[in-house]
Design an enzyme around this catalytic site. Sequence first.
Site, PDB file in Angstrom:
ATOM      1  N   ASP A 138      -9.801 -37.083  -0.262  1.00 30.20           N
ATOM      2  CA  ASP A 138      -9.282 -36.867   0.801  1.00 30.20           C
ATOM      3  C   ASP A 138     -10.097 -36.109   1.834  1.00 30.20           C
ATOM      4  O   ASP A 138     -10.775 -35.302   1.661  1.00 30.20           O
ATOM      5  CB  ASP A 138      -7.988 -36.076   0.391  1.00 30.20           C
ATOM      6  CG  ASP A 138      -7.032 -35.727   1.496  1.00 30.20           C
ATOM      7  OD1 ASP A 138      -6.328 -36.771   1.872  1.00 30.20           O
ATOM      8  OD2 ASP A 138      -6.989 -34.832   1.970  1.00 30.20           O
ATOM      9  N   GLU A 148     -11.725 -41.383   1.934  1.00 31.02           N
ATOM     10  CA  GLU A 148     -10.370 -41.583   2.900  1.00 31.02           C
ATOM     11  C   GLU A 148     -10.781 -40.675   4.120  1.00 31.02           C
ATOM     12  O   GLU A 148     -10.366 -39.791   4.527  1.00 31.02           O
ATOM     13  CB  GLU A 148      -9.178 -40.635   2.321  1.00 31.02           C
ATOM     14  CG  GLU A 148      -8.062 -41.240   3.121  1.00 31.02           C
ATOM     15  CD  GLU A 148      -7.495 -39.782   3.835  1.00 31.02           C
ATOM     16  OE1 GLU A 148      -6.327 -39.917   4.876  1.00 31.02           O
ATOM     17  OE2 GLU A 148      -8.127 -38.755   3.797  1.00 31.02           O
TER      18      GLU A 148
END
Length: 695
Positions: free
Chosen positions: A417, A446
Amino acid sequence: MATASRRRSTSRAWRSASAIPVRPAVPWPPSPGTVTGRIPLTPLGPSVPLDRYRPKAFDGEVVPFRATAFREGHDVIGVHVRLFSPSGDESLHRLTPLHDGLDTWRTEIALCEQGVWRFRFEAFADDVATWRHAADLKIAAGVDTAVMRELGARLFDLATAEKSRPAPERAALTAAARVLRDADADDAAALDVVRDPEIAALFVQRPLTSLMTLEDERELLVERERAGVGAWYEFFPRSEGARRRKDGTVVSGTFRTAAKRLPAVAAMGFDVLYLVPIHPIGTTNRKGRNNTLEALPGDPGSPYAIGAADGGHDAIHPDLGTPDDFRAFLRAAQRNGLEVALDIALQASPDHPWVTEHPEWFTTLPDGTIAYAENPPKKYQDIYPLNFDNDPEGSYAEMLRIIRYWVAQGVRIFRVDNPHTKPLQFWEWLIATVNVDDPEVIFLAEAFTRPRVMQALAQVGFQQSYSYFTWRNTKSELEEFFTSVAHETADYMRPNVFVNTHDILTEYLQFGGRPAYKIRAAIAATAAPTYGVYAGYELYENVARPGSEENIDNEKYEFKVRDWAGAEASGDSLAPYLRRLNEIRRAHPALGQLRNIHVHWSDDDAILVYSKHLQADLSPTGRADTIIVVANVDPHSVRQTTVHLDTRVWGVEPGDPFEVEDLVTGQVWTWTDHDFVRLDAFDEPVHILHVRESR
């Protein structure tokens, strides 16, 4: 840098039509005080800008090897690339001139062994090709015929003297030299020798070389196939098997109930199951439904607010189960042909043990409080970002420990993330350290951020990256995007083209209706070898929270109780279409490549046309495979137009007919290079056509 295991996907380390017998290269002595070789030679690829990092490929990927080479005057040259596989196999491949005005040479090789490959470009004077060109012109014109014939005979003598050349070749060349020197053989007979294609082929395989120029040896990392090929499906395990009580509250799903969903995910044809964070969730500043600042009783909070009294990044949320339950879930996924990817979010809730045990890992403001996360205009009051600069040694070591812990549990894929909010140096160190121990581990970035940052993350080690595909919707946008990722950055960056995420519901999906969902899935599944779908996509969940690109009643902040089977039974599910797309992907190896996309043309600004071709000698099946995709990217209308194809891409001459089969509908048509199409967004907005082999 990271190394990789020596694992082969085939009995041979490579597949190629350009391979020739391996011969030693005897370099021409360099001139003192110069850096230019006798034949100017510049490698173009595979490479990474500035050559700071290794380029990379995945097991079975077809990699283009490219270089520029030229010499003074008009003499002919040749270019080879010499490969050394991780297990030590040596091979030699001949490059083809592109005649593009830029002196570019190219060949394609499928690399089928994991690990670090070495390669070197070699350029040389092709003396026989130079002689053939000059002799063809001069003997035909009656100019210097005796000289040209003797020059050719001497070259054949040199070739015949090579002990490594097979006896039949030496005999053929001896006979050819005899014809050239035979006073009774007229010039027409000599021209037959000059133009003999079999003799020419002998020197393609085993050229007579001089002025040999060698470039520096380079490295290329080949990673496992899943690093570059896969169909991903994301779900929240707490929602799978969650049930609503009569009073409206929801009982969380568990790993055991989530495991019951695995056969359905596998039946849709997905390879990777991606789980959002599975750790304990903090209660301080916990977010309520729709990202409100006040959580009501029963609101589960965001799984990205990691850490509570039950533990941190190495703990499992007690509602989901135990470590034993998680390992059982991994085994169940494996039995269903699924590999589990785990979300790693390196941040903490205010209740994370790190906050009290290591306050130096956070940023403390002048008023004594810890700074919470922001991504303007978004604010995350329930999350503290990490500060890696206060204690790099301690924080780096802890993050490595976390990754190694989950690897020990059986996880080999991590979706990371927001990696662009952490130091690039940290990622380079972490990924390399992990991959030295276990080269099977894959990291997906990401990082919806600036292009150079995304590319830098890929260069330092991330095997995959989210991409701008999510927001590329028009014909021209998609043409530019796929051309870029396939031909400009593919040596180091692999896109994972998610059609949606739990954070992103684009306007195209919000307002495009059901056709938009079908269009985006078809393009993602066929244009890129790796794509992803977030759960709920198959149910056409398209209502956004006002003023945002997020689903209303976002699953990050609440449980989602869905009736998957009921939706499919009533015809209100895209699952059958996703299943068919993944069946097509598995049956057609051309779709498992990134660099082979070729954009064609249509007369309508909403009809996107592209093909993916894999020639037989590069295919794992040994058969050529060609897919043509024609997509109506306007989800609101019927479009009809003429498409214009460069059929030479798959070996069909312009104007010649060929058969195509629509792999979704089963219809068969005879096409040429100019074809009429009619695509109804509300019926079948996309043709996925297989070019049938001619009988």
